[in-house]
Design a protein around this motif. Structure first.
Motif, mmCIF file in Angstrom:
data_model
loop_
_atom_site.group_PDB
_atom_site.id
_atom_site.type_symbol
_atom_site.label_atom_id
_atom_site.label_comp_id
_atom_site.label_asym_id
_atom_site.label_seq_id
_atom_site.Cartn_x
_atom_site.Cartn_y
_atom_site.Cartn_z
ATOM 1 N N GLY A 318 0.820 -1.193 0.000
ATOM 2 C CA GLY A 318 0.000 0.000 0.000
ATOM 3 C C GLY A 318 0.860 1.252 0.000
ATOM 4 N N THR A 319 0.220 2.391 -0.116
ATOM 5 C CA THR A 319 0.950 3.643 -0.251
ATOM 6 C C THR A 319 1.743 4.019 0.994
ATOM 7 N N ALA A 320 1.422 3.437 2.136
ATOM 8 C CA ALA A 320 2.141 3.747 3.377
ATOM 9 C C ALA A 320 3.265 2.755 3.648
ATOM 10 N N TYR A 321 3.789 2.132 2.611
ATOM 11 C CA TYR A 321 4.747 1.042 2.801
ATOM 12 C C TYR A 321 6.037 1.483 3.492
ATOM 13 N N ARG A 322 6.404 2.751 3.367
ATOM 14 C CA ARG A 322 7.639 3.219 3.986
ATOM 15 C C ARG A 322 7.557 3.282 5.516
ATOM 16 N N SER A 323 6.361 3.189 6.051
ATOM 17 C CA SER A 323 6.206 3.241 7.514
ATOM 18 C C SER A 323 6.223 1.859 8.144
ATOM 19 N N THR A 324 6.480 0.813 7.352
ATOM 20 C CA THR A 324 6.455 -0.541 7.896
ATOM 21 C C THR A 324 7.629 -0.788 8.830
ATOM 22 N N SER A 325 7.428 -1.761 9.712
ATOM 23 C CA SER A 325 8.433 -2.106 10.717
ATOM 24 C C SER A 325 8.650 -3.614 10.725
ATOM 25 N N ALA A 326 9.847 -4.015 11.130
ATOM 26 C CA ALA A 326 10.156 -5.436 11.266
ATOM 27 C C ALA A 326 9.912 -5.937 12.687
ATOM 28 N N ASP A 327 9.223 -5.140 13.498
ATOM 29 C CA ASP A 327 8.889 -5.553 14.860
ATOM 30 C C ASP A 327 7.880 -6.698 14.849
ATOM 31 N N PRO A 328 7.737 -7.402 15.982
ATOM 32 C CA PRO A 328 6.685 -8.418 16.078
ATOM 33 C C PRO A 328 5.307 -7.812 15.833
ATOM 34 N N ALA A 329 4.399 -8.621 15.326
ATOM 35 C CA ALA A 329 3.065 -8.127 14.956
ATOM 36 C C ALA A 329 2.345 -7.483 16.135
ATOM 37 N N ALA A 330 2.455 -8.076 17.319
ATOM 38 C CA ALA A 330 1.778 -7.520 18.492
ATOM 39 C C ALA A 330 2.333 -6.142 18.833
ATOM 40 N N THR A 331 3.633 -5.972 18.694
ATOM 41 C CA THR A 331 4.254 -4.674 18.962
ATOM 42 C C THR A 331 3.771 -3.634 17.956
ATOM 43 N N ILE A 332 3.678 -4.034 16.698
ATOM 44 C CA ILE A 332 3.181 -3.128 15.658
ATOM 45 C C ILE A 332 1.751 -2.696 15.969
ATOM 46 N N LEU A 333 0.903 -3.664 16.275
ATOM 47 C CA LEU A 333 -0.498 -3.364 16.548
ATOM 48 C C LEU A 333 -0.639 -2.424 17.739
ATOM 49 N N ARG A 334 0.036 -2.747 18.832
ATOM 50 C CA ARG A 334 -0.085 -1.922 20.039
ATOM 51 C C ARG A 334 0.473 -0.520 19.818
ATOM 52 N N GLY A 335 1.561 -0.427 19.038
ATOM 53 C CA GLY A 335 2.129 0.876 18.752
ATOM 54 C C GLY A 335 1.198 1.742 17.928
#
Length: 357
Positions: A318-335
């Motif tokens: 998607g267009t926001a691809y530059r904001s992706t992180s390699a963190d665990p999924a739970a960390t991404i969601l909570r953040g």
């Protein structure tokens, strides 16, 4: 029956067919308070049943399964044959042979519906159109919440009339396939926040907003527009739980890939991904023919992934691809939810139901 309003965190991990949506990703997102989805597309019923069992072996939280509604075989065979001829040079480069053109493919839809009814999966979402009212009724009678993916007000109204339980409103910014009801349709370009506003004003069903969401500010904006939850796919692609190919994960953070584009080159359906050499070479020649083109390019994409060659892969993003992180999924969601709350996102049906987790 499952209710989206009961989610502790109103974030859904989008079903991403082709490997990214693993049972581990579903479990991690669900245990963190969101809703995880298995992608039923391109899987045999047996493979899907295995993944459902794996999810249930590791969590008791609700989860969903997405199915592709079978496509009507309305395409130009001559155009598909011509496209196959064009692809032969790429196939030779990888030392593979292209498969014969597959005229029809229902993706085992009926058998998968039977499976989901039998398993009483809490949530089922449908993409690429609407099934018969009988199928929706069978799912509903089994206690399954049915979500229809829509891209326009007209599609939303048709889904509402069919009796689904909620709408996944997909905007043009999202990665992967746009869920238009017809293969030949050119996707509309109304930005997601405006599209959510238009549909919530005209349809009484709960709305999940999807497409190009990469930060808490956009989540808060969409919830303020009337969405009850948001759905993110690209945001989770680089997580360790994601089954995306290594080259795909790396490309999302690679400065060589500077933009996303919508193309039919890989599947015959409009889909957004990172602009690469394959798209530049084949986009203008690709016919509107799904899943015929998908099956033609499938071995090419697999060969490119094996060789770690992203220029020939479908790098859906998607267009926001530059904001992706390699963190665990739970960390991404909570953040993301912490950011959204900081931006004014409501805490849920009551002030304590959706905590800053």
């Amino acid at each position: 029956m499952f209710d989206l309003a009961d989610l502790a965190v109103p974030i859904i991990a989008a079903p991403m067919a082709g490997g990214p949506s693993t049972p581990d990703l579903v479990v991690s997102v669900g245990e963190a308070g969101g809703l995880g989805f298995l992608a039923g597309g391109y899987k045999t019923p047996e493979a899907l049943a295995d993944q459902i069992r794996e999810v249930r072996a590791h969590t008791d939280v609700a989860f969903g399964v997405n199915l592709f509604v079978p496509q009507q075989p309305a395409y130009d065979p001559a155009a598909v044959h011509e496209y196959r001829d064009r692809l032969c040079a790429a196939a030779q480069r990888y030392g593979i042979e292209l498969p014969p053109i597959r005229e029809r493919d229902d993706d085992w839809f009926a058998a998968k519906v039977d499976l989901l009814v039998e398993q009483r999966v809490p949530v089922v979402s449908l993409t690429f159109g609407l099934p018969s009212a009988d199928i929706v009724g069978r799912l509903r009678d089994a206690g399954v919440m049915v979500i229809a993916t829509v891209t326009t007000v007209a599609e939303a109204r048709s889904a509402t009339d069919l009796g689904v339980g909620a709408l996944c409103v997909q905007g043009p910014e999202g990665g992967g396939h746009r869920g238009t009801f017809r293969v030949e349709d050119e996707p509309e370009t109304t930005p997601l926040p405006a599209l959510v506003g238009e549909i919530t004003a005209r349809c009484p069903l709960p709305v999940v907003a999807a497409g190009g969401i990469g930060d808490g500010a956009r989540i808060a904006e969409l919830l303020a527009r009337g969405a009850v939850a948001v759905q993110l796919g690209t945001a989770f692609l680089r997580s360790p739980e994601s089954g995306a190919k290594t080259a795909h994960k790396e490309a999302l953070n690679d400065p060589r890939f500077t933009r996303t584009v919508v193309t039919r080159a890989f599947s015959g359906r409009p889909a957004r991904g990172l602009a690469n050499e394959f798209i530049a070479t084949y986009d203008t020649a690709a016919p509107s023919a799904y899943p015929q083109v998908h099956h033609l390019t499938s071995p090419l994409r697999a060969a490119a992934a094996e060789r770690n060659a992203p220029e020939d892969m479908a790098l859906w993003a998607g267009t926001a691809y530059r904001s992706t992180s390699a963190d665990p999924a739970a960390t991404i969601l909570r953040g993301l939810w912490k950011e959204a709350v900081a931006r004014g996102a409501a805490g849920g049906p009551d002030s304590g139901n959706r905590a800053d987790r």
